[in-house]
Design a protein around this motif. Sequence first.
Motif, PDB file in Angstrom:
ATOM      1  N   GLN A   1       3.003   7.909   5.699  1.00 56.44           N
ATOM      2  CA  GLN A   1       3.036   9.276   6.208  1.00 56.44           C
ATOM      3  C   GLN A   1       3.877  10.199   5.336  1.00 56.44           C
ATOM      4  OE1 GLN A   1       1.221  10.410   8.641  1.00 56.44           O
ATOM      5  NE2 GLN A   1       0.403   8.441   9.325  1.00 56.44           N
ATOM      6  N   ASP A   2       4.930   9.659   4.723  1.00 47.58           N
ATOM      7  CA  ASP A   2       5.781  10.482   3.858  1.00 47.58           C
ATOM      8  C   ASP A   2       6.463   9.591   2.833  1.00 47.58           C
ATOM      9  OD1 ASP A   2       7.305  13.088   3.281  1.00 47.58           O
ATOM     10  OD2 ASP A   2       8.937  11.657   3.597  1.00 47.58           O
ATOM     11  N   ARG A   3       6.518  10.073   1.607  1.00 50.77           N
ATOM     12  CA  ARG A   3       7.272   9.412   0.549  1.00 50.77           C
ATOM     13  C   ARG A   3       8.296  10.394   0.000  1.00 50.77           C
ATOM     14  NH1 ARG A   3       5.394   7.905  -5.658  1.00 50.77           N
ATOM     15  NH2 ARG A   3       7.320   6.804  -6.255  1.00 50.77           N
ATOM     16  N   LEU A   4       9.562   9.991   0.003  1.00 51.14           N
ATOM     17  CA  LEU A   4      10.634  10.776  -0.601  1.00 51.14           C
ATOM     18  C   LEU A   4      11.105  10.011  -1.828  1.00 51.14           C
ATOM     19  CD1 LEU A   4      12.664  13.134  -0.570  1.00 51.14           C
ATOM     20  CD2 LEU A   4      14.147  11.713   0.857  1.00 51.14           C
ATOM     21  N   HIS A   5      10.939  10.606  -2.997  1.00 47.76           N
ATOM     22  CA  HIS A   5      11.364   9.970  -4.248  1.00 47.76           C
ATOM     23  C   HIS A   5      12.503  10.769  -4.848  1.00 47.76           C
ATOM     24  CE1 HIS A   5      11.113   7.765  -8.031  1.00 47.76           C
ATOM     25  NE2 HIS A   5      11.184   8.936  -8.649  1.00 47.76           N
TER      26      HIS A   5
ATOM     27  N   ARG B   1      13.074   1.592   2.755  1.00 49.54           N
ATOM     28  CA  ARG B   1      13.811   2.076   1.595  1.00 49.54           C
ATOM     29  C   ARG B   1      13.718   1.032   0.492  1.00 49.54           C
ATOM     30  NH1 ARG B   1      19.092   5.340   1.272  1.00 49.54           N
ATOM     31  NH2 ARG B   1      19.933   4.871  -0.777  1.00 49.54           N
ATOM     32  N   ALA B   2      13.393   1.474  -0.719  1.00 54.46           N
ATOM     33  CA  ALA B   2      13.352   0.565  -1.858  1.00 54.46           C
ATOM     34  C   ALA B   2      14.754   0.062  -2.170  1.00 54.46           C
ATOM     35  CB  ALA B   2      12.760   1.264  -3.079  1.00 54.46           C
ATOM     36  N   ILE B   3      14.860  -1.220  -2.466  1.00 54.96           N
ATOM     37  CA  ILE B   3      16.177  -1.778  -2.780  1.00 54.96           C
ATOM     38  C   ILE B   3      16.751  -1.158  -4.050  1.00 54.96           C
ATOM     39  CG2 ILE B   3      17.259  -3.929  -3.600  1.00 54.96           C
ATOM     40  CD1 ILE B   3      15.843  -5.397  -1.387  1.00 54.96           C
ATOM     41  N   ASP B   4      15.883  -0.632  -4.938  1.00 53.51           N
ATOM     42  CA  ASP B   4      16.401   0.050  -6.132  1.00 53.51           C
ATOM     43  C   ASP B   4      16.887   1.461  -5.837  1.00 53.51           C
ATOM     44  OD1 ASP B   4      14.128   1.743  -6.042  1.00 53.51           O
ATOM     45  OD2 ASP B   4      13.010   0.436  -7.384  1.00 53.51           O
ATOM     46  N   ASN B   5      16.784   1.897  -4.563  1.00 54.11           N
ATOM     47  CA  ASN B   5      17.363   3.165  -4.073  1.00 54.11           C
ATOM     48  C   ASN B   5      16.609   4.425  -4.501  1.00 54.11           C
ATOM     49  OD1 ASN B   5      19.720   1.674  -3.088  1.00 54.11           O
ATOM     50  ND2 ASN B   5      20.308   1.546  -5.234  1.00 54.11           N
ATOM     51  N   LYS B   6      15.414   4.285  -5.068  1.00 52.05           N
ATOM     52  CA  LYS B   6      14.712   5.462  -5.601  1.00 52.05           C
ATOM     53  C   LYS B   6      13.660   6.046  -4.660  1.00 52.05           C
ATOM     54  CE  LYS B   6      16.943   4.528  -9.389  1.00 52.05           C
ATOM     55  NZ  LYS B   6      18.234   5.206  -9.641  1.00 52.05           N
ATOM     56  N   ASP B   7      13.297   5.316  -3.616  1.00 51.08           N
ATOM     57  CA  ASP B   7      12.241   5.793  -2.723  1.00 51.08           C
ATOM     58  C   ASP B   7      12.570   5.489  -1.274  1.00 51.08           C
ATOM     59  OD1 ASP B   7       9.575   6.832  -4.044  1.00 51.08           O
ATOM     60  OD2 ASP B   7      10.322   5.250  -5.362  1.00 51.08           O
TER      61      ASP B   7
ATOM     62  N   THR C   1       0.815  -1.218   0.000  1.00 53.77           N
ATOM     63  CA  THR C   1       0.000   0.000   0.000  1.00 53.77           C
ATOM     64  C   THR C   1       0.849   1.269   0.000  1.00 53.77           C
ATOM     65  OG1 THR C   1      -0.136  -0.042   2.415  1.00 53.77           O
ATOM     66  CG2 THR C   1      -1.888  -1.163   1.195  1.00 53.77           C
ATOM     67  N   LEU C   2       2.158   1.129   0.058  1.00 52.71           N
ATOM     68  CA  LEU C   2       3.012   2.321   0.034  1.00 52.71           C
ATOM     69  C   LEU C   2       2.916   2.997  -1.329  1.00 52.71           C
ATOM     70  CD1 LEU C   2       6.210   0.849   1.752  1.00 52.71           C
ATOM     71  CD2 LEU C   2       4.484   2.334   2.798  1.00 52.71           C
ATOM     72  N   PRO C   3       2.771   4.312  -1.367  1.00 48.13           N
ATOM     73  CA  PRO C   3       2.626   4.992  -2.658  1.00 48.13           C
ATOM     74  C   PRO C   3       3.857   4.801  -3.540  1.00 48.13           C
ATOM     75  CG  PRO C   3       2.977   6.568  -0.874  1.00 48.13           C
ATOM     76  CD  PRO C   3       2.738   5.245  -0.229  1.00 48.13           C
ATOM     77  N   GLY C   4       3.616   4.387  -4.784  1.00 43.89           N
ATOM     78  CA  GLY C   4       4.704   4.199  -5.738  1.00 43.89           C
ATOM     79  C   GLY C   4       5.410   2.865  -5.643  1.00 43.89           C
ATOM     80  N   ILE C   5       4.989   2.000  -4.709  1.00 43.47           N
ATOM     81  CA  ILE C   5       5.700   0.743  -4.496  1.00 43.47           C
ATOM     82  C   ILE C   5       5.563  -0.193  -5.702  1.00 43.47           C
ATOM     83  CG2 ILE C   5       3.765  -0.444  -3.392  1.00 43.47           C
ATOM     84  CD1 ILE C   5       7.418  -0.703  -2.256  1.00 43.47           C
ATOM     85  N   LYS C   6       4.514   0.003  -6.507  1.00 46.47           N
ATOM     86  CA  LYS C   6       4.304  -0.852  -7.684  1.00 46.47           C
ATOM     87  C   LYS C   6       4.816  -0.208  -8.973  1.00 46.47           C
ATOM     88  CE  LYS C   6       0.283  -3.095  -5.565  1.00 46.47           C
ATOM     89  NZ  LYS C   6      -1.160  -3.407  -5.677  1.00 46.47           N
TER      90      LYS C   6
ATOM     91  N   ALA D   1       6.455  -7.090  -9.423  1.00 47.76           N
ATOM     92  CA  ALA D   1       5.129  -6.479  -9.293  1.00 47.76           C
ATOM     93  C   ALA D   1       5.100  -5.481  -8.146  1.00 47.76           C
ATOM     94  CB  ALA D   1       4.072  -7.560  -9.102  1.00 47.76           C
ATOM     95  N   VAL D   2       5.761  -5.835  -7.041  1.00 46.54           N
ATOM     96  CA  VAL D   2       5.898  -4.943  -5.880  1.00 46.54           C
ATOM     97  C   VAL D   2       7.378  -4.839  -5.567  1.00 46.54           C
ATOM     98  CG1 VAL D   2       5.350  -4.583  -3.456  1.00 46.54           C
ATOM     99  CG2 VAL D   2       3.643  -5.613  -4.970  1.00 46.54           C
ATOM    100  N   ARG D   3       7.884  -3.623  -5.539  1.00 43.69           N
ATOM    101  CA  ARG D   3       9.318  -3.439  -5.348  1.00 43.69           C
ATOM    102  C   ARG D   3       9.741  -3.879  -3.951  1.00 43.69           C
ATOM    103  NH1 ARG D   3       9.064   2.660  -6.266  1.00 43.69           N
ATOM    104  NH2 ARG D   3      11.311   2.696  -5.939  1.00 43.69           N
ATOM    105  N   PRO D   4      10.818  -4.655  -3.846  1.00 45.22           N
ATOM    106  CA  PRO D   4      11.282  -5.076  -2.515  1.00 45.22           C
ATOM    107  C   PRO D   4      11.893  -3.910  -1.755  1.00 45.22           C
ATOM    108  CG  PRO D   4      12.805  -5.813  -4.216  1.00 45.22           C
ATOM    109  CD  PRO D   4      11.623  -5.218  -4.930  1.00 45.22           C
TER     110      PRO D   4
END
Length: 803
Positions: free
Chosen positions: A386-390, A364-370, A299-304, A335-338
């Motif tokens: 609560q907060d997304r930093l991209h 933290r996304a393993i791809d380092n973008k979020d 449900t995290l924004p942008g996780i997909k 499908a869902v970023r680890p």
Amino acid sequence: MRRIAFVAALLFTAAPALAGGLTLEQIMASPDWIGQPVENPYWSVDGHNLYYSLKRDGDPVRDLYHVNAAGGTGTRLDPAAMAQAEGPAVYDRSHTHAAFILHGDVFLVDLASGRRMQVTRSPQPESSPQFSADGRTLQFRDGNDWYGYDLASGITSPTAILKFADDPQAQQPDALERQQLALFSTLREMKADRDARHARQQALDVADPGRAPQPFWLGDKVKAVDTELSPDGRWMLVVTEPAHRDDGKAPGVIHYVTDSGYTEVQKARDYVGRNDPAPQSLLLLDLSAHKVWPLATNTLPGIKDDPLKAIRDQTIAALEKAGHGDEAKALKAPAVRPVTIASEGSGGGIVWSDDGNQAAVQLRAIDNKDRWIASVDFASHALVPQDRLHDGAWINWSFNDFGWLKDGRTLWYLSEASGWSRLYVKPLDGKAKALIDNSRFEVSQPQLSEDGQWFYVLANKLAPYSYDVYRLPSGGGPLTRVTQYEGVDGFTLSPDGSRLAVLHSAPYLLSQLAVQDAAGGAPRELTDTMKSAYTAQPWIQPQFVEVPSSHGAGVVYAKYYGPADETDAPDSRPAVIFVHGAGYLQDVSKQETYYIREQMFQNLLVQQGYVVLDMDYRGSAGYGRDWRDAIYRKMGHPELEDLLDGKAWLVQHHGVDPKRVGIYGGSYGGFMTEMALLRAPGQFAAGAALRPPADWATYNHEYTSNILNDPQLDPEAYKASSPIEYAQNLQDPLLIEHGLIDDNVMASDSIRLYQRFVELHKKNFWISLYPLERHDFEHADDWYDEYRRIDELFDTYVKRRGA
């Protein structure tokens, strides 16, 4: 003939001396002659004194010292006194009790009486002491296991027992077991007896709080990475990752000079992209109801989303066209970023509110973008974003501090969302608010005062190279400067919040300890650990200068070393550009430099007639997100533009001969030295590359994948960024120096590049290998030999060029 002349110079050139009589051999000796920096200061439990550490002369042992915060001389604690020392303390909410860890054991202090009690005495180290929200229990951990010490009864018990296996009682019998039970009445009776005993035990465990808790059976597919216990003792958050993963193939570091006399091989870290970090998951344990819930991240924004889609599609198409279908399939986006949750040094973790009613998780996304911050909804057993930093490049490994205000309902956190690290607050059901508006400076190390009224931060507001402590109201308001050093390294608040213990330094001053009022005022200096042999030298104070960028980057800040009086300077003189390491590091500051020996070497070069420039090229810390991100997918390109601008500035403003400019540096600075010579041949008269990464595909994952992505996914970024890909361009003298047992940047990087030069029939390149050195050199003989060769390289090919 030039090579013969250089070898002769290596053998016969005498070490020069500074005006004060200091030689190259003295500069490169053990730094104990300089003094020792004050390390790790912390307040005593009562707030009257401070503890700090100093390295001993002659060995790596750190001694603990004790000094009165009102002033006086620090006292080294001998082993007997160490037994009565204290560790960094935590306090209960009423400030009735304090606790700390000393020699790995837990201690409790009654603040009214001063009575001190040892809670544990065990061979394994305990850590993370904290008081329960009601103050009745002292909680602490042993590894990932948590314990509670009841202050009234004096009983210590585990708060939860985690079993990473399947519950033997919950396993359903398979077909054969069912057949056995159906056939044999004795087996049925035995099973009924076992079930009865288990049911009885469960009933007793539930009814009797004096018993050890029932274990949580979490299965054998995962293992614990981190556990965090709520202060109210009701909840535990468990970070897990797969228990069984292929560690991948790791390179070996060969030790040639050993105690045994035999060659030995050490397994080193993996190459980037060869074994990505394990994906992590989060479990919520209700310790009262004895239930477990997984906390989903989908449900995290942008996780997909796939932030690397354009690069991924291009690489997959190229692989399919080349007939590498299996490799192309392996690059398919998930499908869902680890994510990772417990990620040391790069953001992540769990923070509870003081009352234990709220928890915040940083992922933290393993791809380092979020990077996400989420709260935990204990009723629905779910994460609430609560907060997304991209960041289209990569999320910084700095500026990831977060926590709760004293109301237990408002989050605070650092974020680079504006382009600069700023401090934000956000009510759980409200909007985020920046506490510092329109700031174009970095804020770090936030500390909330005990009364919750103030934030204290380290900031370079005055100038990028000037760091002081500032404070501001926790609800927002003016940012007020507290210290006046311009070179603060760190600070810690006193237990009552009225004073600051401040570590401060300067270009020729190692970190020293002072105390001052939290609202500002004159500091009291508590230490002076410098030695007169060093302080008596006539060191050249660096000039902080702004080098104009010819590539739209504004200005590049730098330190310039030159003679005090340049009115009679020659019209054409030699220069050296020093390139700091680490990439994301700030060396242009009024704090002490990490490069103490190199700074002394800059002095020596000036005495020999050079001028020296040390630049915070793009990618360096201290200048905001865009400065850092400028090197994304093209390491060595914007930085080289900045270094060439630095050279042009020296030529224009300091009479430097453009044909007599040398360059050197270590680690990332060594990488940039190689990139400078190989991507801008003819621009530098000579270069010395110390422990340089020559091929980023063989560096580690944590650092490299941030900037260049994975090599399988983004091979073009690695090709553009690796010196070995430009080996054919070598035409200027290059000296490579590398520790043979370097397990950070492997010596194989330099040896492979050396072999490329051999095969390309290049000239004027040398390699010097040091059998007993890792990445950070430790031995004075090796330091001296390393810099003797650098000095003589510059003397032969820079200073004397054209003479």
